[in-house]
Design a protein around this motif. Structure first.
Motif, PDB file in Angstrom:
ATOM      1  N   ARG A   1       0.826  -1.206   0.000  1.00  0.00           N
ATOM      2  CA  ARG A   1       0.000   0.000   0.000  1.00  0.00           C
ATOM      3  C   ARG A   1       0.862   1.258   0.000  1.00  0.00           C
ATOM      4  N   PHE A   2       1.963   1.235   0.729  1.00  0.00           N
ATOM      5  CA  PHE A   2       2.807   2.417   0.881  1.00  0.00           C
ATOM      6  C   PHE A   2       4.113   2.343   0.077  1.00  0.00           C
ATOM      7  N   SER A   3       4.235   1.305  -0.769  1.00  0.00           N
ATOM      8  CA  SER A   3       5.471   1.105  -1.550  1.00  0.00           C
ATOM      9  C   SER A   3       6.700   1.175  -0.653  1.00  0.00           C
ATOM     10  N   ALA A   4       6.638   0.445   0.451  1.00  0.00           N
ATOM     11  CA  ALA A   4       7.697   0.464   1.462  1.00  0.00           C
ATOM     12  C   ALA A   4       8.344  -0.920   1.565  1.00  0.00           C
ATOM     13  N   PRO A   5       9.628  -0.960   1.899  1.00  0.00           N
ATOM     14  CA  PRO A   5      10.275  -2.255   2.098  1.00  0.00           C
ATOM     15  C   PRO A   5       9.930  -2.859   3.460  1.00  0.00           C
ATOM     16  N   ILE A   6       9.942  -4.172   3.513  1.00  0.00           N
ATOM     17  CA  ILE A   6       9.815  -4.915   4.775  1.00  0.00           C
ATOM     18  C   ILE A   6      11.222  -5.273   5.246  1.00  0.00           C
ATOM     19  N   LEU A   7      11.535  -4.921   6.499  1.00  0.00           N
ATOM     20  CA  LEU A   7      12.851  -5.203   7.065  1.00  0.00           C
ATOM     21  C   LEU A   7      12.736  -6.226   8.193  1.00  0.00           C
ATOM     22  N   LEU A   8      13.607  -7.236   8.164  1.00  0.00           N
ATOM     23  CA  LEU A   8      13.558  -8.326   9.141  1.00  0.00           C
ATOM     24  C   LEU A   8      14.940  -8.956   9.250  1.00  0.00           C
ATOM     25  N   ASN A   9      15.294  -9.385  10.468  1.00  0.00           N
ATOM     26  CA  ASN A   9      16.544 -10.117  10.639  1.00  0.00           C
ATOM     27  C   ASN A   9      16.457 -11.458   9.902  1.00  0.00           C
ATOM     28  N   PRO A  10      17.475 -11.805   9.112  1.00  0.00           N
ATOM     29  CA  PRO A  10      17.390 -13.030   8.301  1.00  0.00           C
ATOM     30  C   PRO A  10      17.266 -14.319   9.101  1.00  0.00           C
TER      31      PRO A  10
END
Length: 208
Positions: A78-87
């Motif tokens: 919706r916001f054209s944003a990346p998802i960030l998460l520890n691998p």
């Protein structure tokens, strides 16, 4: 809007064949132009309404239990944003989103910035393999996900979690923060480092 907006969303958490009703804290951090959404839980519309017209720099996941990530792709799209998460969270992420991977990684010591607010990533495994907390020295706040709550450490009774590891993370990483630091948790009420630090030995005794 202050630098920290807070909403509570309701839904379920499922793991190891069980499902529980949960209320989650969703945190929106930044300014009136751009923000991070921390832990996109349960209700994408409600979260999007709280974001308003601001740019979402990233949807940041403290960990990948389904109650913390079940709206991450919807909000990211919706916001054209990346998802960030520890691998290290991949095994849990893939249970919920096998066909959609996070867009970027969170690594210990990394600094991410939205609206002039810097958040430092603190790797705090234990509740899950790649649990991360986000610390803002400027705001005197740490977003602890499910690592530290008012009254003790996060749960470690389910798969991919470990009590000794979470205690070590809290002892060596979170309890070294200033005592006045507000702990904004994944569920329930906020607390402070100073309020929780004296109880470490009790938790260890209970858990061993």
């Amino acid at each position: 809007m202050g630098p920290i907006d807070h909403l509570v969303t309701s839904g379920t958490f499922s793991l190891d064949g069980g499902t529980w009703d949960v209320d989650n804290n969703v945190w929106i951090v930044g300014d009136d132009r751009e923000v991070f959404v921390i832990d996109a839980a349960h209700d994408a519309d409600k979260i999007a309404e709280a974001v308003g017209g601001r740019t979402v720099k990233a949807v940041v996941c403290t960990h990948a239990h389904d109650d913390h990530v079940n709206q991450a792709p919807a909000l990211a799209d919706r916001f054209s944003a990346p998802i960030l998460l520890n691998p290290a969270e991949k095994v849990l992420w893939d249970m919920t989103w096998p066909d959609r991977q996070p867009d970027g990684e969170l690594a210990d010591g990394q600094v991410i910035t939205a609206g002039g607010i810097e958040l430092r990533v603190l790797q705090t495994p234990g509740h899950s393999p790649g649990s991360s907390c986000l610390y803002s020295a400027e705001l005197g706040t740490v977003f602890s996900g499910d690592t530290l709550f008012q009254g003790g450490p996060g749960a470690t009774g389910r798969s991919y979690s470990n009590f000794d590891t979470i205690i070590e993370s809290i002892r060596t990483t979170l309890l070294t923060l200033p005592g006045a630091t507000t702990v904004r948790t994944g569920h329930g009420d906020a607390t402070s480092i100073g309020d929780e630090a004296p109880h470490l030995e009790e938790w260890i005794a209970k858990g061993s």
